[in-house]
Motif scaffolding. Sequence first.
Motif, PDB file in Angstrom:
ATOM      1  N   LEU A 188      38.279   8.613 -42.340  1.00 28.62           N
ATOM      2  CA  LEU A 188      38.278   8.895 -40.913  1.00 28.62           C
ATOM      3  C   LEU A 188      36.868   8.754 -40.359  1.00 28.62           C
ATOM      4  CD1 LEU A 188      40.557  12.057 -40.761  1.00 28.62           C
ATOM      5  CD2 LEU A 188      41.109   9.786 -39.878  1.00 28.62           C
ATOM      6  N   LYS A 189      36.768   8.130 -39.188  1.00 27.41           N
ATOM      7  CA  LYS A 189      35.472   7.976 -38.537  1.00 27.41           C
ATOM      8  C   LYS A 189      35.642   8.170 -37.033  1.00 27.41           C
ATOM      9  CE  LYS A 189      34.015   4.684 -42.104  1.00 27.41           C
ATOM     10  NZ  LYS A 189      33.210   5.617 -42.885  1.00 27.41           N
ATOM     11  N   VAL A 190      34.555   8.527 -36.382  1.00 25.84           N
ATOM     12  CA  VAL A 190      34.556   8.728 -34.936  1.00 25.84           C
ATOM     13  C   VAL A 190      33.755   7.607 -34.270  1.00 25.84           C
ATOM     14  CG1 VAL A 190      33.846  10.230 -33.034  1.00 25.84           C
ATOM     15  CG2 VAL A 190      34.762  11.222 -35.138  1.00 25.84           C
ATOM     16  N   VAL A 191      34.346   6.975 -33.265  1.00 24.01           N
ATOM     17  CA  VAL A 191      33.643   5.944 -32.501  1.00 24.01           C
ATOM     18  C   VAL A 191      32.651   6.644 -31.568  1.00 24.01           C
ATOM     19  CG1 VAL A 191      33.876   4.037 -30.869  1.00 24.01           C
ATOM     20  CG2 VAL A 191      35.629   4.403 -32.617  1.00 24.01           C
ATOM     21  N   ALA A 192      31.369   6.336 -31.746  1.00 23.52           N
ATOM     22  CA  ALA A 192      30.330   7.084 -31.031  1.00 23.52           C
ATOM     23  C   ALA A 192      29.604   6.257 -29.972  1.00 23.52           C
ATOM     24  CB  ALA A 192      29.325   7.657 -32.038  1.00 23.52           C
ATOM     25  N   SER A 193      30.148   5.102 -29.604  1.00 26.39           N
ATOM     26  CA  SER A 193      29.579   4.339 -28.487  1.00 26.39           C
ATOM     27  C   SER A 193      30.708   3.566 -27.803  1.00 26.39           C
ATOM     28  CB  SER A 193      28.475   3.389 -28.963  1.00 26.39           C
ATOM     29  OG  SER A 193      29.024   2.214 -29.499  1.00 26.39           O
ATOM     30  N   SER A 194      30.390   2.871 -26.725  1.00 26.28           N
ATOM     31  CA  SER A 194      31.432   2.234 -25.907  1.00 26.28           C
ATOM     32  C   SER A 194      31.416   0.704 -25.987  1.00 26.28           C
ATOM     33  CB  SER A 194      31.275   2.669 -24.451  1.00 26.28           C
ATOM     34  OG  SER A 194      29.967   2.378 -23.977  1.00 26.28           O
TER      35      SER A 194
ATOM     36  N   ASN B 234      19.085  -1.273 -40.583  1.00 17.77           N
ATOM     37  CA  ASN B 234      18.376  -0.013 -40.326  1.00 17.77           C
ATOM     38  C   ASN B 234      19.122   1.204 -40.872  1.00 17.77           C
ATOM     39  OD1 ASN B 234      20.496   0.423 -38.568  1.00 17.77           O
ATOM     40  ND2 ASN B 234      19.282   0.316 -36.693  1.00 17.77           N
ATOM     41  N   GLY B 235      20.275   0.958 -41.527  1.00 14.91           N
ATOM     42  CA  GLY B 235      21.025   2.039 -42.149  1.00 14.91           C
ATOM     43  C   GLY B 235      22.134   2.623 -41.299  1.00 14.91           C
ATOM     44  N   ALA B 236      22.219   2.221 -40.041  1.00 14.61           N
ATOM     45  CA  ALA B 236      23.280   2.724 -39.157  1.00 14.61           C
ATOM     46  C   ALA B 236      24.583   1.969 -39.421  1.00 14.61           C
ATOM     47  CB  ALA B 236      22.869   2.579 -37.699  1.00 14.61           C
ATOM     48  N   PHE B 237      25.698   2.597 -39.060  1.00 18.54           N
ATOM     49  CA  PHE B 237      27.007   1.972 -39.241  1.00 18.54           C
ATOM     50  C   PHE B 237      27.591   1.594 -37.881  1.00 18.54           C
ATOM     51  CE2 PHE B 237      26.334   4.519 -42.985  1.00 18.54           C
ATOM     52  CZ  PHE B 237      26.800   3.727 -44.015  1.00 18.54           C
ATOM     53  N   PHE B 238      28.153   0.383 -37.819  1.00 19.45           N
ATOM     54  CA  PHE B 238      28.720  -0.125 -36.579  1.00 19.45           C
ATOM     55  C   PHE B 238      30.115  -0.687 -36.842  1.00 19.45           C
ATOM     56  CE2 PHE B 238      24.112  -0.598 -36.372  1.00 19.45           C
ATOM     57  CZ  PHE B 238      23.823   0.061 -35.194  1.00 19.45           C
ATOM     58  N   ILE B 239      30.943  -0.651 -35.811  1.00 20.55           N
ATOM     59  CA  ILE B 239      32.262  -1.266 -35.900  1.00 20.55           C
ATOM     60  C   ILE B 239      32.380  -2.300 -34.789  1.00 20.55           C
ATOM     61  CG2 ILE B 239      33.318   0.643 -34.600  1.00 20.55           C
ATOM     62  CD1 ILE B 239      35.905   0.016 -36.265  1.00 20.55           C
ATOM     63  N   HIS B 240      32.479  -3.569 -35.181  1.00 18.59           N
ATOM     64  CA  HIS B 240      32.574  -4.682 -34.243  1.00 18.59           C
ATOM     65  C   HIS B 240      33.606  -5.685 -34.739  1.00 18.59           C
ATOM     66  CE1 HIS B 240      28.457  -4.257 -31.973  1.00 18.59           C
ATOM     67  NE2 HIS B 240      29.366  -3.387 -31.578  1.00 18.59           N
TER      68      HIS B 240
ATOM     69  N   MET C 285      25.790  -1.803 -29.360  1.00 13.75           N
ATOM     70  CA  MET C 285      26.319  -1.534 -30.682  1.00 13.75           C
ATOM     71  C   MET C 285      27.329  -0.387 -30.636  1.00 13.75           C
ATOM     72  SD  MET C 285      25.143  -3.437 -33.124  1.00 13.75           S
ATOM     73  CE  MET C 285      23.775  -4.498 -33.614  1.00 13.75           C
ATOM     74  N   CYS C 286      28.389  -0.525 -31.390  1.00 11.31           N
ATOM     75  CA  CYS C 286      29.389   0.531 -31.453  1.00 11.31           C
ATOM     76  C   CYS C 286      29.089   1.403 -32.661  1.00 11.31           C
ATOM     77  CB  CYS C 286      30.794  -0.069 -31.575  1.00 11.31           C
ATOM     78  SG  CYS C 286      32.098   1.127 -31.289  1.00 11.31           S
ATOM     79  N   VAL C 287      28.472   2.531 -32.415  1.00 12.37           N
ATOM     80  CA  VAL C 287      28.017   3.392 -33.491  1.00 12.37           C
ATOM     81  C   VAL C 287      29.165   4.237 -34.003  1.00 12.37           C
ATOM     82  CG1 VAL C 287      26.315   5.117 -34.143  1.00 12.37           C
ATOM     83  CG2 VAL C 287      25.788   3.473 -32.351  1.00 12.37           C
ATOM     84  N   LEU C 288      29.163   4.491 -35.310  1.00  9.93           N
ATOM     85  CA  LEU C 288      30.191   5.320 -35.912  1.00  9.93           C
ATOM     86  C   LEU C 288      29.586   6.594 -36.468  1.00  9.93           C
ATOM     87  CD1 LEU C 288      32.372   2.852 -37.975  1.00  9.93           C
ATOM     88  CD2 LEU C 288      33.039   4.091 -35.959  1.00  9.93           C
ATOM     89  N   ALA C 289      30.273   7.684 -36.271  1.00  6.21           N
ATOM     90  CA  ALA C 289      29.942   8.927 -36.947  1.00  6.21           C
ATOM     91  C   ALA C 289      30.895   9.049 -38.124  1.00  6.21           C
ATOM     92  CB  ALA C 289      30.107  10.119 -36.014  1.00  6.21           C
ATOM     93  N   ILE C 290      30.355   9.108 -39.322  1.00  6.59           N
ATOM     94  CA  ILE C 290      31.184   9.072 -40.524  1.00  6.59           C
ATOM     95  C   ILE C 290      31.648  10.474 -40.881  1.00  6.59           C
ATOM     96  CG2 ILE C 290      31.216   8.520 -42.981  1.00  6.59           C
ATOM     97  CD1 ILE C 290      29.275   6.322 -42.434  1.00  6.59           C
ATOM     98  N   LEU C 291      32.949  10.627 -41.065  1.00  3.63           N
ATOM     99  CA  LEU C 291      33.507  11.917 -41.453  1.00  3.63           C
ATOM    100  C   LEU C 291      33.753  11.960 -42.953  1.00  3.63           C
ATOM    101  CD1 LEU C 291      36.108  12.397 -38.609  1.00  3.63           C
ATOM    102  CD2 LEU C 291      33.720  13.067 -38.662  1.00  3.63           C
ATOM    103  N   THR C 292      34.279  10.868 -43.495  1.00  2.30           N
ATOM    104  CA  THR C 292      34.546  10.812 -44.926  1.00  2.30           C
ATOM    105  C   THR C 292      34.217   9.424 -45.437  1.00  2.30           C
ATOM    106  OG1 THR C 292      36.833  10.140 -44.523  1.00  2.30           O
ATOM    107  CG2 THR C 292      36.420  12.492 -44.838  1.00  2.30           C
ATOM    108  N   SER C 293      33.682   9.346 -46.622  1.00  2.00           N
ATOM    109  CA  SER C 293      33.434   8.054 -47.245  1.00  2.00           C
ATOM    110  C   SER C 293      33.385   8.255 -48.748  1.00  2.00           C
ATOM    111  CB  SER C 293      32.117   7.433 -46.760  1.00  2.00           C
ATOM    112  OG  SER C 293      31.022   8.249 -47.129  1.00  2.00           O
TER     113      SER C 293
ATOM    114  N   PHE D 109      34.691   8.068 -28.626  1.00  2.00           N
ATOM    115  CA  PHE D 109      35.206   9.294 -29.225  1.00  2.00           C
ATOM    116  C   PHE D 109      36.622   9.166 -29.769  1.00  2.00           C
ATOM    117  CE2 PHE D 109      32.106  11.383 -26.151  1.00  2.00           C
ATOM    118  CZ  PHE D 109      31.111  11.462 -27.112  1.00  2.00           C
ATOM    119  N   ASP D 110      37.108   7.945 -29.929  1.00  2.00           N
ATOM    120  CA  ASP D 110      38.355   7.770 -30.667  1.00  2.00           C
ATOM    121  C   ASP D 110      38.138   8.196 -32.122  1.00  2.00           C
ATOM    122  OD1 ASP D 110      39.797   6.810 -28.577  1.00  2.00           O
ATOM    123  OD2 ASP D 110      39.887   4.734 -29.257  1.00  2.00           O
TER     124      ASP D 110
END
Length: 211
Positions: free
Chosen positions: A21-27, A77-83, A1-9, A51-52
């Motif tokens: 803006l969001k940070v990509v937190a997985s590969s 589960n409440g997590a955010f992903f980008i796929h 899963m490509c996890v995102l760290a949310i900066l603004t929403s 980390f993009d």
Amino acid sequence: MCVLAILTSANGNGLVKGTALKVVASSSMCTKYEGNEYLFKNDLDDQLLLFDLILVHELPKEEDIKLYDIVVYEHINGAFFIHRIVDIEEPNEKHPNERYFLLQGDANAVADVFPVKYSQLRSIYEGERVANLGSFVLFMQSPAGILCIVLLIFVLVTMPIVDEHFVKLEYERVERMIKDGELDENARKVFETYLKRLKKKKKEGKDNEKN
């Protein structure tokens, strides 16, 4: 899963209004898995590295979501992903009023377990990113990063005060050595010159305080 760290929403559920803006937190989106032939056939080269820092946009209407779009969605589960959307199941007898989207990370060998509804989508990625900047952003949001900011502010605020204090002490020490005759003629001249510089620096400090 490509996890995102949310900066603004825009709100608590991560639904973006405008841009964010969001940070990509997985590969899981960083490379093309060789078994994902659709990536190569369609020249899909918009992978996301760990980390993009990426810019995501408000979702288009459900009918405007297309195959191979890269979207942010909220997992059960409440997590955010980008796929990437790799298949779209149009309305049918099982779900007559909505489309189902199958998502998969470009680097993953298999698709995500559960199809995603439009109501779970939060934003869409349109290709705007800054490589590696996200690691710095994540650090600055961490307790250690916040502490660094606080310490930096403290140093910037107190430095002029501390500097002036040491100038005053040094001024008094050199002046006392000259009066007490502890210095020979050459040393006295050197320290007198030094003393003049200290006086000038001390005066500049007071002038800055007035301004």
